[in-house]
Design a protein around this motif. Structure first.
Motif, PDB file in Angstrom:
ATOM      1  N   GLY A  55       0.732  -1.209   0.396  1.00 14.46           N
ATOM      2  CA  GLY A  55      -0.011  -0.010   0.339  1.00 14.46           C
ATOM      3  C   GLY A  55       0.925   1.387  -0.050  1.00 14.46           C
ATOM      4  O   GLY A  55       1.360   1.300   0.857  1.00 14.46           O
ATOM      5  N   SER A  56       0.226   1.989  -1.471  1.00 12.76           N
ATOM      6  CA  SER A  56       1.153   3.480  -0.400  1.00 12.76           C
ATOM      7  C   SER A  56       1.055   4.112  -1.887  1.00 12.76           C
ATOM      8  O   SER A  56      -0.129   3.578  -2.986  1.00 12.76           O
ATOM      9  CB  SER A  56       2.823   3.042  -1.972  1.00 12.76           C
ATOM     10  OG  SER A  56       3.450   4.078  -1.934  1.00 12.76           O
ATOM     11  N   ASP A  57       0.762   6.231  -1.431  1.00  4.53           N
ATOM     12  CA  ASP A  57       0.804   7.163  -2.598  1.00  4.53           C
ATOM     13  C   ASP A  57       1.285   6.743  -3.893  1.00  4.53           C
ATOM     14  O   ASP A  57       1.209   8.272  -4.214  1.00  4.53           O
ATOM     15  CB  ASP A  57       0.406   8.326  -1.396  1.00  4.53           C
ATOM     16  CG  ASP A  57      -1.488   7.575  -1.085  1.00  4.53           C
ATOM     17  OD1 ASP A  57      -2.216   6.828  -1.777  1.00  4.53           O
ATOM     18  OD2 ASP A  57      -1.208   7.692   0.287  1.00  4.53           O
ATOM     19  N   SER A  58       2.741   6.549  -3.213  1.00  2.00           N
ATOM     20  CA  SER A  58       3.685   6.980  -3.762  1.00  2.00           C
ATOM     21  C   SER A  58       4.379   6.375  -4.900  1.00  2.00           C
ATOM     22  O   SER A  58       4.209   4.987  -5.542  1.00  2.00           O
ATOM     23  CB  SER A  58       5.156   7.512  -3.404  1.00  2.00           C
ATOM     24  OG  SER A  58       6.094   7.666  -4.154  1.00  2.00           O
ATOM     25  N   GLU A  82      -7.392  -1.083  -3.736  1.00  2.00           N
ATOM     26  CA  GLU A  82      -7.080   0.216  -4.251  1.00  2.00           C
ATOM     27  C   GLU A  82      -5.929  -0.068  -5.640  1.00  2.00           C
ATOM     28  O   GLU A  82      -4.965  -0.453  -5.363  1.00  2.00           O
ATOM     29  CB  GLU A  82      -7.326   1.622  -3.599  1.00  2.00           C
ATOM     30  CG  GLU A  82      -7.495   3.028  -4.389  1.00  2.00           C
ATOM     31  CD  GLU A  82      -7.538   3.907  -3.545  1.00  2.00           C
ATOM     32  OE1 GLU A  82      -7.595   5.568  -3.923  1.00  2.00           O
ATOM     33  OE2 GLU A  82      -7.080   4.066  -2.105  1.00  2.00           O
ATOM     34  N   GLY A  83      -6.965   0.638  -7.095  1.00  2.00           N
ATOM     35  CA  GLY A  83      -5.392   0.555  -7.602  1.00  2.00           C
ATOM     36  C   GLY A  83      -5.443  -0.943  -9.059  1.00  2.00           C
ATOM     37  O   GLY A  83      -6.515  -0.503  -9.371  1.00  2.00           O
ATOM     38  N   THR A  99      -9.901  -2.320  -8.596  1.00  2.00           N
ATOM     39  CA  THR A  99      -9.967  -1.667  -7.417  1.00  2.00           C
ATOM     40  C   THR A  99     -11.292  -2.791  -7.014  1.00  2.00           C
ATOM     41  O   THR A  99     -12.403  -3.243  -7.055  1.00  2.00           O
ATOM     42  CB  THR A  99     -11.107  -0.448  -6.945  1.00  2.00           C
ATOM     43  OG1 THR A  99      -9.408   0.660  -7.466  1.00  2.00           O
ATOM     44  CG2 THR A  99     -11.011  -0.103  -5.608  1.00  2.00           C
ATOM     45  N   ARG A 123      -3.357   5.873  -5.364  1.00  2.00           N
ATOM     46  CA  ARG A 123      -2.433   4.552  -4.645  1.00  2.00           C
ATOM     47  C   ARG A 123      -2.698   2.875  -4.719  1.00  2.00           C
ATOM     48  O   ARG A 123      -4.095   3.038  -5.359  1.00  2.00           O
ATOM     49  CB  ARG A 123      -3.849   5.020  -3.556  1.00  2.00           C
ATOM     50  CG  ARG A 123      -3.426   4.130  -2.456  1.00  2.00           C
ATOM     51  CD  ARG A 123      -3.870   4.124  -1.259  1.00  2.00           C
ATOM     52  NE  ARG A 123      -3.559   3.035   0.402  1.00  2.00           N
ATOM     53  CZ  ARG A 123      -2.440   2.874   1.025  1.00  2.00           C
ATOM     54  NH1 ARG A 123      -1.336   4.187   0.568  1.00  2.00           N
ATOM     55  NH2 ARG A 123      -1.843   3.179   1.758  1.00  2.00           N
ATOM     56  N   GLU A 125      -2.993  -0.279  -3.195  1.00  2.00           N
ATOM     57  CA  GLU A 125      -2.996  -1.623  -1.999  1.00  2.00           C
ATOM     58  C   GLU A 125      -4.014  -2.371  -1.958  1.00  2.00           C
ATOM     59  O   GLU A 125      -4.851  -3.093  -2.948  1.00  2.00           O
ATOM     60  CB  GLU A 125      -3.807  -0.474  -1.271  1.00  2.00           C
ATOM     61  CG  GLU A 125      -3.918  -0.955   0.862  1.00  2.00           C
ATOM     62  CD  GLU A 125      -4.315   0.143   1.477  1.00  2.00           C
ATOM     63  OE1 GLU A 125      -4.181  -0.294   3.007  1.00  2.00           O
ATOM     64  OE2 GLU A 125      -4.940   0.568   1.354  1.00  2.00           O
TER      65      GLU A 125
END
Length: 290
Positions: A55-58, A82-83, A99, A123, A125
């Motif tokens: 999980g990351s927003d980067s 998510e993603g 997602t 994001r 995740e």
């Protein structure tokens, strides 16, 4: 698909045997993740071999993805919170995991696949769970299924919503079933203070992983976000019961029937004997995977 049902009543609930902190690592082409179920837990949590949480927003943490790599002898279950991730494999399968969706892949006798992000920002995740195959099925033909979010059955209870990925919860049959390992895989969302009960056969190994908020067991044991609770194999137990903390909780609950077979692993190959592992390496090097 959503059903509103009454809660199960558990007479002898399991408690927490111990809490486990995952190990930060990277895999694929440098994807940052947390390895929650590590190799030292494979016997204790048979038939489950590994659980990774990512999980990351980067984008720098995930953008390189997982280029072509082989598998043999087990199943991978990827759940995307998510993603978007694109799957391609040497058996000719291709699909987009989005997602809320699940990708269930049976590696069987062997295939080569890639999992690459289809996003440049935002994001990403989710989880990847490795589920062992019994020895009789390790050389079966590879198989693959994409399960969009809308095809995952859900249960609604007062203060609770449960996504039934595999197994059964409160009379609702999940998207996937497996005869040998009988996996239960639930994504449980609870409002603050809500109590949840789930039936689990006494002979199954089980754990839960909290990824939002926290939850508490009757003994007072608090499981915070980012922790796995390994559930005790209590004789005569019929399930598990826990209550969401003040901020509510989101957690995955996983259980399965142990295979009680030898586990021999070499990276992405999981067989029963060292000889079978050597053959897996030879077959891969010879281009014999699907």
């Amino acid at each position: 698909m959503t059903a509103a049902l009454h809660a199960t009543t558990i007479a002898t609930p399991r408690q927490v045997e111990r809490l486990i902190q995952g190990v930060a690592t990277s895999d694929g082409a440098g994807v940052k993740l947390t390895r929650v179920l590590t190799r030292d837990l494979q016997r204790r949590l048979d038939p489950f071999l590994m659980l990774d949480a990512f999980g990351s927003d980067s984008a720098d943490d995930y953008i390189a993805g997982f280029p072509d790599h082989p598998h043999r002898g087990f199943e991978t279950v990827t759940y995307m919170l998510e993603g978007r991730m694109r799957h391609r494999d040497s058996a000719g399968n291709e699909g987009l995991l989005g997602t809320g969706g699940v990708q269930w892949m049976t590696a069987g006798r062997g295939l080569v696949h890639s999992e690459l992000p289809e996003q440049q920002e935002g994001r990403m995740e989710g989880f990847q769970l490795w589920l062992n195959l019994p020895g009789r099925d390790k050389m079966r033909d590879p198989w693959y299924r994409d399960i969009p979010s809308g095809e995952i059955p859900e249960v609604e209870l007062p203060g609770a919503r449960v996504r039934v990925i595999a197994g059964e919860s409160h009379g609702v049959v999940g998207a996937m079933q497996r005869e040998a390992t009988q996996p239960l895989y639930l994504d449980v969302h609870l409002e603050p203070g809500t109590r949840f009960e789930q039936a689990i056969p006494a002979a199954h190994n089980a754990f839960l992983y909290v990824y939002r908020g926290g939850l508490r067991f009757d003994t007072g044991c608090l499981v915070p976000s980012g922790r796995m609770a390994l559930l005790a194999n209590t004789p005569g137990s019929d399930g598990v019961r826990f209550t969401a903390a003040e901020e509510g909780t989101q957690a995955i609950l996983v259980a399965g029937r142990p295979l009680n077979e030898p586990i021999a692993q070499y990276g992405p190959f999981v067989m029963n004997t060292e000889g079978e592992l050597l053959q897996a390496v030879r077959d891969f090097q010879a281009g014999k995977f699907a």
